[in-house]
Scaffold this active site. Structure first.
Site, PDB file in Angstrom:
ATOM      1  N   HIS A   1       2.883   4.588  -0.422  1.00  0.00           N
ATOM      2  CA  HIS A   1       2.568   6.001  -0.649  1.00  0.00           C
ATOM      3  C   HIS A   1       3.885   6.743  -0.861  1.00  0.00           C
ATOM      4  CE1 HIS A   1       3.820   6.360   3.498  1.00  0.00           C
ATOM      5  NE2 HIS A   1       2.854   5.534   3.890  1.00  0.00           N
TER       6      HIS A   1
ATOM      7  N   SER B   1       0.658   7.749   5.791  1.00  0.00           N
ATOM      8  CA  SER B   1       0.542   6.408   6.351  1.00  0.00           C
ATOM      9  C   SER B   1      -0.466   5.638   5.506  1.00  0.00           C
ATOM     10  CB  SER B   1       0.023   6.500   7.794  1.00  0.00           C
ATOM     11  OG  SER B   1      -0.476   5.243   8.212  1.00  0.00           O
TER      12      SER B   1
ATOM     13  N   ALA C   1       0.871  -1.185   0.000  1.00  0.00           N
ATOM     14  CA  ALA C   1       0.000   0.000   0.000  1.00  0.00           C
ATOM     15  C   ALA C   1       0.912   1.240   0.000  1.00  0.00           C
ATOM     16  CB  ALA C   1      -0.951  -0.007   1.195  1.00  0.00           C
TER      17      ALA C   1
ATOM     18  N   GLY D   1       5.622   8.477   1.003  1.00  0.00           N
ATOM     19  CA  GLY D   1       6.586   8.296   2.089  1.00  0.00           C
ATOM     20  C   GLY D   1       7.460   7.080   1.816  1.00  0.00           C
ATOM     21  N   HIS D   2       6.815   5.961   1.433  1.00  0.00           N
ATOM     22  CA  HIS D   2       7.605   4.760   1.099  1.00  0.00           C
ATOM     23  C   HIS D   2       8.529   5.047  -0.087  1.00  0.00           C
ATOM     24  CE1 HIS D   2       3.949   2.577   2.810  1.00  0.00           C
ATOM     25  NE2 HIS D   2       4.942   2.071   3.520  1.00  0.00           N
TER      26      HIS D   2
ATOM     27  N   LYS E   1       8.493   7.702  10.745  1.00  0.00           N
ATOM     28  CA  LYS E   1       7.140   7.814  11.306  1.00  0.00           C
ATOM     29  C   LYS E   1       6.959   6.764  12.411  1.00  0.00           C
ATOM     30  CE  LYS E   1       3.204   6.407   9.575  1.00  0.00           C
ATOM     31  NZ  LYS E   1       2.560   5.725  10.715  1.00  0.00           N
TER      32      LYS E   1
END
Ligand code: PAF
Length: 282
Positions: free
Chosen positions: A37, A189, A35, A39-40, A153
């Site tokens: 986003h 997240s 999943a 951030g990843h 995070k």
């Protein structure tokens, strides 16, 4: 555009990595539960700057969920993840094992970490770090990367993994990547997808409350008092439950009485069924 290879077994992963290593390449690993986003993807890009070949693992790890948690509903979006990783141009291999590959029948090993794992998340998710430690240890041992990158995070998780890797003598740099935020400051997240429009507005208050708390700490207000005020502010903003707001030593997560050493403020709170966490340097 680099289209990443995909491996579903540890053997296939090891064979591919052995080939790359034989050609002199260094290896970076970004463990995820998918999943993906931005951030990843920022972690994947940061890893690509530090290693010649980047492996992204995608595995929703059952042992880090309690029976009442969201393992069954956790978003599984492998095809989209693959496209996003291809677009990023930064990933060379996706390791996407099935459950039986990681936890074969008869699997009977558990891990327990103390130190930075004590308190905070462990008070509310006692199963969590044991599950994280075992999956991350398995991934690190399988890939033996030069560097593995985790998002800040999950700050406590980052420290727990660093401790575990050091304790096991794994010669791997455990690096942290900065939190990416939405326009209103909400930390990115995969679980943000659970929020409805009203809840999403409330969620945006979490980072603001932490920023206000940091401003008070820097002015010299007492740590315990700031923690309590921040918890009250989160409830007033519409959070249903506040698990904690805590100011801790940034390296050990020990409780502190002053800001003599680098500190971190960490929080966890729930809106409806969604539990959010965030943290910032003080
Ligand atoms: O942070 C996560 O996504 C997970 O806890 C991790 C590190 C991939 C282990 O399953």
């Amino acid at each position: 555009m680099t289209r990443p290879l995909t491996c579903h077994t540890i053997l296939a992963l090891c064979e591919q990595l052995a080939q790359w290593r034989a050609g002199g390449a260094s290896i970076g690993l970004v463990p995820t539960m998918g999943a993906l986003h931005d951030g990843h993807l920022s972690l994947v890009r940061a890893t690509a700057k530090r290693a010649d070949k980047v492996v992204v693992s995608i595995f929703v790890n059952p042992t880090q969920f309690a029976p009442h948690e969201d393992f069954d509903t956790y978003p599984r979006t492998l095809d989209t993840d693959r496209e996003n990783l291809a677009d990023s141009g930064a990933a060379d291999l996706i390791f996407a094992p099935g459950g039986g590959e990681i936890y074969p029948p008869g699997f009977a090993t558990a891990m327990h970490v103390d130190g930075p794992a004590l308190g905070l998340e462990s008070d509310f998710r006692p199963h969590f770090f044991g599950g994280v430690a075992i999956i991350v240890a398995k991934l690190l041992i399988a890939a033996l990367p030069d560097i593995a990158m985790f998002g800040e995070k999950d700050y406590q998780q980052l420290l727990v993994i660093r401790r575990m890797a050091a304790d096991l003598g794994l010669p791997i740099e455990i690096a942290g990547g900065p939190i990416l935020r939405e326009d209103d400051g909400l930390a990115m997240s995969s679980r943000n997808a659970y929020l409805d429009a009203e809840e999403r507005k409330v969620a945006g208050q979490l980072n603001l409350v932490l920023k206000a708390a940091i401003a008070r700490l820097r002015k010299g207000d007492a740590i315990r008092e700031v923690e309590v005020t921040a918890e009250t502010a989160l409830k007033a903003a519409g959070f249903d439950t506040v698990d904690y707001v805590a100011v801790r030593d940034a390296e050990t997560l020990a409780t502190i009485e002053d800001l003599a050493h680098p500190a971190r403020i960490l929080a966890a709170a729930k809106i409806g069924k969604t539990r959010l966490i965030d943290n910032m340097a003080v």
